[in-house]
Design a protein around this motif. Structure first.
Motif, mmCIF file in Angstrom:
data_model
loop_
_atom_site.group_PDB
_atom_site.id
_atom_site.type_symbol
_atom_site.label_atom_id
_atom_site.label_comp_id
_atom_site.label_asym_id
_atom_site.label_seq_id
_atom_site.Cartn_x
_atom_site.Cartn_y
_atom_site.Cartn_z
ATOM 1 N N ARG A 195 70.070 65.627 33.779
ATOM 2 C CA ARG A 195 71.227 65.097 33.056
ATOM 3 C C ARG A 195 71.432 63.602 33.299
ATOM 4 N N HIS A 196 70.859 63.096 34.387
ATOM 5 C CA HIS A 196 71.143 61.720 34.790
ATOM 6 C C HIS A 196 69.853 60.945 35.058
ATOM 7 N N PHE A 197 69.623 59.874 34.307
ATOM 8 C CA PHE A 197 68.614 58.877 34.618
ATOM 9 C C PHE A 197 69.353 57.620 35.088
ATOM 10 N N HIS A 198 69.499 57.439 36.394
ATOM 11 C CA HIS A 198 70.151 56.245 36.940
ATOM 12 C C HIS A 198 69.075 55.364 37.573
ATOM 13 N N LEU A 199 68.593 54.380 36.827
ATOM 14 C CA LEU A 199 67.463 53.569 37.259
ATOM 15 C C LEU A 199 67.768 52.087 37.173
ATOM 16 N N GLY A 200 69.051 51.730 37.162
ATOM 17 C CA GLY A 200 69.428 50.329 37.015
ATOM 18 C C GLY A 200 69.191 49.499 38.254
ATOM 19 N N ASN A 201 69.266 48.190 38.063
ATOM 20 C CA ASN A 201 69.194 47.227 39.163
ATOM 21 C C ASN A 201 67.891 47.361 39.954
ATOM 22 N N VAL A 222 71.967 57.603 30.575
ATOM 23 C CA VAL A 222 70.728 56.818 30.599
ATOM 24 C C VAL A 222 71.118 55.409 31.012
ATOM 25 N N LEU A 223 70.845 55.077 32.274
ATOM 26 C CA LEU A 223 71.272 53.795 32.842
ATOM 27 C C LEU A 223 70.042 53.017 33.308
ATOM 28 N N PHE A 224 69.612 52.063 32.481
ATOM 29 C CA PHE A 224 68.468 51.216 32.806
ATOM 30 C C PHE A 224 68.895 49.757 32.888
ATOM 31 N N ASP A 225 70.141 49.494 33.204
ATOM 32 C CA ASP A 225 70.656 48.134 33.219
ATOM 33 C C ASP A 225 70.029 47.304 34.334
ATOM 34 N N SER A 226 70.020 45.988 34.137
ATOM 35 C CA SER A 226 69.575 45.022 35.158
ATOM 36 C C SER A 226 68.147 45.282 35.605
ATOM 37 N N ASN A 227 67.240 45.326 34.649
ATOM 38 C CA ASN A 227 65.816 45.389 34.909
ATOM 39 C C ASN A 227 65.132 44.262 34.135
ATOM 40 N N PHE A 248 71.674 49.613 28.672
ATOM 41 C CA PHE A 248 70.439 48.829 28.730
ATOM 42 C C PHE A 248 70.773 47.348 28.897
ATOM 43 N N ASP A 249 71.988 47.045 29.343
ATOM 44 C CA ASP A 249 72.391 45.647 29.486
ATOM 45 C C ASP A 249 71.571 44.952 30.565
ATOM 46 N N ARG A 250 71.498 43.625 30.445
ATOM 47 C CA ARG A 250 70.829 42.768 31.433
ATOM 48 C C ARG A 250 69.338 43.069 31.547
ATOM 49 N N ASN A 251 68.684 43.069 30.392
ATOM 50 C CA ASN A 251 67.238 43.157 30.311
ATOM 51 C C ASN A 251 66.749 42.046 29.379
ATOM 52 N N SER A 252 65.569 42.207 28.800
ATOM 53 C CA SER A 252 65.047 41.232 27.830
ATOM 54 C C SER A 252 64.666 41.933 26.532
#
Length: 953
Positions: A195-201, A222-227, A248-252
């Motif tokens: 249920r949780h993909f926490h992969l930020g920072n 789905v947390l992929f922020d700051s990568n 998906f904030d703070r990516n390119s």
């Protein structure tokens, strides 16, 4: 073997034999081995029967250890391969033991019955072992807030029962792993129950594989922020109908799928600080959306999309710097639940009409730095309207001045009234909400979901605290009350709250309660109430009160075999005697070395004398090795031609930065000694302090204070995740200039830095400038000379051409380099970029008859969107005088400081010669990773390069 030795062996054998009757032999042996390698184990860990003696944190069933729960026990040591012996272990929780370091052993894969693995907030390093993929019973993995490196193992995709995956806040890199489709390689796409993909920072890179998402998944977060992810978000994301939160904030990232609006259950969507371009995706139909953030992207210039006003539950709209234009639509403010609208740094014009406001909850409208010319109606109620930087602010007869003055949104937190004024507690105690003097369990709760938060609403925090209280009480924990306070927003967009959990019926929690409070909060984090959103805990080390309470309240478990106990005590005394003798010997050796700290100083170092130090300390190689986890890659924060820079932690908790030279870039002994002596006697708030050095075992290392916000180069480029505004850049310029004035005018003898550049100016926690790296500095030993003849050293682009041609080094050489930094500050361009030299480019562009000297095309757009740049022309004039071809035409650094102060006064900032200005601001840039700037940034501790070289850009 002596008589005593034989007796001790016999007693140990008898004792071990008794253990076998209670705790499984393998489990007991493994626990005793772990105990031997750890410090600060619970005070109840005595005897050799963990199950029978009721060791704190150890849960058993039929003589087998099924749980090791030691959260927040201040354990120190490493997790050895002995952990693999617990074949029946179901729960392993070592969270918040920050001194639990080293790698996670491969043997972790032997815990075939493990269901929860919680190691959050420790100091683990190295890669995540691929054997973790063999733990088929795992439901929850919490490895966040460590220092794991390398790639995410593909084998995690084998965990078919996994519900919760949290790898946030590490240094993981490489692509997102997915399966290969032929069964030879697993991937995250196979986690259908998760249920949780926490992969930020982290430092994940590459494109997001379309295969990562599929309609059979049950993901809600789905947390992929700051990568460092790039490319487009795949359209397969729109197939996961269960999603509630997407970050998906703070990516390119550069593109969005057209089917995002299929995600009708999403409450929060955050895509800010990317490189998104083209038309903004149509989100019509996302009727559950509360929080939408598209800020700081490069969308095609357009009016406000009409679909925004059709989102019925929208509470927060963040579209700063998204190329929006035209009039702000009237119907936008008719949304019934709208609280916060941030549309600053766009191109809105015409009349602002908010008369159609249909929400009693609306608190903030931020339209700063647009081109609005009129306001139809002044808002009533508690609405904060910010219009600074709009044309309407020139018409003070039409709008109240308060809307046009520099101000911040009203997000102040007002703590609840203190009803315990008459209660007097010890200085180290805290008064609980129920007016009792206690030692609370403390920490920080980090909320990754922002949709439901109201930073200024004290009632909301009371509601959260009540919910946490009920959860802890439902676990039968002795909790009296819970307090949440001091809300802040961190640099990654998360909300942090200070947590205090107060004990019931006593002054403090015992050690069992400590472990269980942490365990309860950890388990709540992977299945939080919907009103909370995803969160995690960073617990602080609990004080000595717990150990004392356990000692006084612990009852004896009886004597199982008197001889065995007596033998254990005797054996322990013998061991302690040996350890004590060894320790005393080490103390004596250390004391002798302290009396003559440079007794082993290499006699080949020039004149052979030890350096004359005024403040720096000599560190041993072993000390620095310990402070940096054996100089692990996880502690590496940068590198250069000289070697590497490592982050370390002193026993006091102070963070340090250690510059370790590699063998082919070491200075001569005399030069190294001179650099240490020079650095040890410069002390100014705008200079980085040298704390010490190491010169032994063939090593040359310098130990500096650690500066948390990276380099000015990182800020200017955006790599650090922070962008300074105009006032902030003036503040940094002044601070760096003051540091140079100290070197030039007040150091004895005066010092020429010789390598001023934006990478050698660091920003502390308050964004004050600190000049760093004195590896190339030279002293003016002859006060009558105006120059020093010396070999040319420095960095191309910043190097004074007069010094380069004549080899005559003067203070004006630093002034030239500083002028280049000033130009870099306003343009965000490297000194030499695509073959163009910044000094020449600015000279060619300047037209003093035009607004902002005709530099609109060359100015950094983040400096203020072309508005409210009072003093910019004077700043450019000063910078161009600093980079004059002839040193005689350049000002002194003292004159530079005075002129910058005048510019800042012109800009409306208050300052004094003894304090830094306090009205400068910063805002988040388009990229950010980790709690730190880019690892390539080197944090400014770039060191001196080989003496004969000129450092390239």
């Amino acid at each position: 073997m002596g008589q005593w030795s034989q007796a001790l062996v016999l007693l140990a054998f008898i004792q071990f034999s008794v253990v076998a009757a209670f705790t499984d032999v393998l489990d007991s042996t493994a626990l005793l081995s772990l105990k031997a390698n750890w410090m600060n184990v619970p005070s109840s860990w005595v005897g050799s029967d963990p199950c029978g003696d009721l060791w704190v944190g150890i849960e058993c069933n039929n003589s087998r250890v099924i749980a090791i729960i030691l959260s927040n026990m201040n354990l120190t040591g490493q997790l050895s391969g002995d952990i693999g012996a617990f074949s029946e272990l179901q729960n392993l929780d070592l969270s918040f033991n920050t001194n639990m370091t080293g790698i996670l052993p491969q043997e972790i894969g032997s815990l075939k019955n493990l269901q929860t693995l919680s190691l959050m907030g420790c100091g683990f390093t190295g890669p995540i072992p691929s054997t973790i993929g063999s733990l088929q019973q795992l439901i929850s993995i919490s490895l966040n807030s460590n220092k794991f490196i390398g790639q995410i193992p593909n084998s995690i995709g084998n965990l078919s029962n996994l519900y919760y995956l949290d790898l946030t806040d590490n240094q993981l890199e490489g692509p997102i792993p997915v399966s290969d489709g032929n069964g030879t390689k697993s991937g995250l796409d196979m986690l259908l129950k998760t249920r949780h993909f926490h992969l930020g920072n982290n430092k994940l890179s590459g494109t997001i594989p379309p295969k990562l998402f599929n309609p059979n998944m049950n993901l809600i977060h789905v947390l992929f922020d700051s990568n460092n992810l790039d490319g487009s978000i795949p359209s397969t994301l729109g197939l996961v109908q269960t999603l509630q939160m997407v970050r998906f904030d703070r990516n390119s990232l550069s593109g969005l799928p057209s089917n995002l609006n299929n995600l009708t259950n999403v409450i929060e969507l955050s895509l800010s600080n990317n490189n998104l371009s083209g038309l903004m995706a149509n989100l019509t139909g996302m009727n559950s959306l509360n929080y939408l953030d598209m800020s700081n992207n490069s969308f095609t210039v357009s009016d406000v999309p009409p679909w925004i006003a059709s989102l019925p539950l929208l509470t927060t709209l963040m579209m700063e710097n998204t190329q929006l234009q035209g009039q702000v639509p009237v119907d936008l403010f008719s949304l019934p639940d709208l609280k916060k609208v941030v549309l600053r740094n766009n191109h809105f014009n015409g009349t602002l009409d908010i008369s159609n406001t249909n929400s009693n909850r609306l608190q903030l409208i931020d339209l700063r730095n647009n081109s609005i010319s009129n306001v139809a109606q002044i808002p009533g109620g508690n609405i904060t309207l910010l219009l600074e930087g709009n044309m309407v602010c020139d018409k003070t007869d039409q709008v109240t001045k308060s809307y046009c003055t520099a101000s911040s949104p009203n997000s102040s937190y007002f703590p609840p009234p203190n009803n315990c004024m008459q209660i007097s507690c010890n200085s180290d105690q805290v008064t609980s909400p129920n007016c009792k003097c206690t030692y609370p369990y403390k920490g920080i709760i980090v909320f990754r979901g922002l949709a439901s938060f109201d930073l200024g609403n004290t009632t909301y925090y009371a509601k959260l605290a009540k919910s946490l209280m009920e959860t802890l009480q439902s676990s039968a924990l002795p909790v009296d009350s819970v307090s949440l306070s001091n809300p802040t927003v961190d640099s990654f967009g998360n909300i942090e709250l200070s947590l205090e959990v107060f004990p019931f019926g006593q002054e403090c929690f015992n050690q069992t309660a400590i472990t269980m409070v942490g365990f309860a909060l950890n388990n709540l984090s992977f299945d939080p109430p919907r009103s909370f959103g995803p969160f995690y805990l960073i617990a602080y080390t609990y004080g000595n009160c717990a150990a004392a309470l356990n000692k006084s309240s612990r009852t004896s478990n009886g004597i199982i075999i008197g001889v065995a106990v007596g033998g254990s005590v005797l054996l322990l005394l013998v061991v302690l005697a040996v350890v004590y003798a060894f320790h005393q010997k080490k103390i004596a050796e250390r004391a002798s070395e302290q009396n003559n700290p440079f007794a082993h100083w290499d006699q080949n170092m020039g004149n052979g004398s030890a350096p004359q130090l005024q403040a720096a300390k000599r560190f041993s190689f072993e000390e620095l090795k310990k402070y940096t986890n054996n100089f692990s890659e996880a502690n590496s924060i940068g590198s250069g031609g000289y070697g590497k820079v490592y982050q370390g932690t002193l026993p006091t908790g102070q963070l340090i930065a250690i510059k370790r030279a590699q063998s082919d870039s070491m200075q001569g002994g005399l030069e190294f000694k001179t650099e240490i002596e020079l650095l040890s006697r410069v002390h100014h708030k705008n200079l980085v302090s040298l704390l010490g050095f190491c010169f032994e075992q063939g090593e040359q290392m310098l130990v500096y204070e650690y500066i948390p916000n990276g380099t000015l180069m990182g800020s200017v480029s955006g790599k650090s995740g922070i962008r300074l505004d105009w006032m902030g850049r003036l503040k940094v310029t002044l601070g760096a200039a003051r540091g140079l004035v100290y070197l030039h005018e007040h150091a004895n003898p005066p010092i020429i830095h010789r390598d001023i550049k934006s990478n050698n100016i660091l920003l502390d926690e308050s964004f004050n400038a600190k000049v760093a790296d004195f590896g190339l500095s030279k002293s003016e030993f002859d006060g009558e000379r105006n120059s020093i003849t010396t070999q040319v050293k420095g960095t191309l682009g910043y190097l004074d051409p007069e010094y380069y041609m004549t080899q005559q080094l003067t203070k004006k050489s630093d002034v030239y380099s500083f002028g280049v930094v000033m130009l870099e500050l306003i343009t965000a361009r490297k000194p030499i970029q695509q073959g163009k030299y910044i000094v020449i480019e600015v000279r060619k562009a300047i037209n003093k008859s035009k607004d902002l000297y005709n530099l609109h095309e060359i100015l950094d757009p983040f400096i203020g969107m072309g508005k409210n740049l009072e003093g910019l022309e004077e700043f450019v004039d000063l910078a161009m005088r600093c980079v004059a071809d002839s040193g005689d035409k350049r000002p002194t650094m003292d004159e530079v400081v005075k002129e910058i102060e005048n510019i800042m006064k012109l800009s409306g900032m208050n300052l004094s010669a003894d304090s830094e200005p306090t009205t400068a601001n910063y805002y988040e840039a388009s990229k950010s990773n980790s709690h730190h700037p880019s690892s390539n940034d080197v944090f400014g501790y770039s060191g001196s390069f080989p003496p004969s070289s000129i450092e390239p850009m």
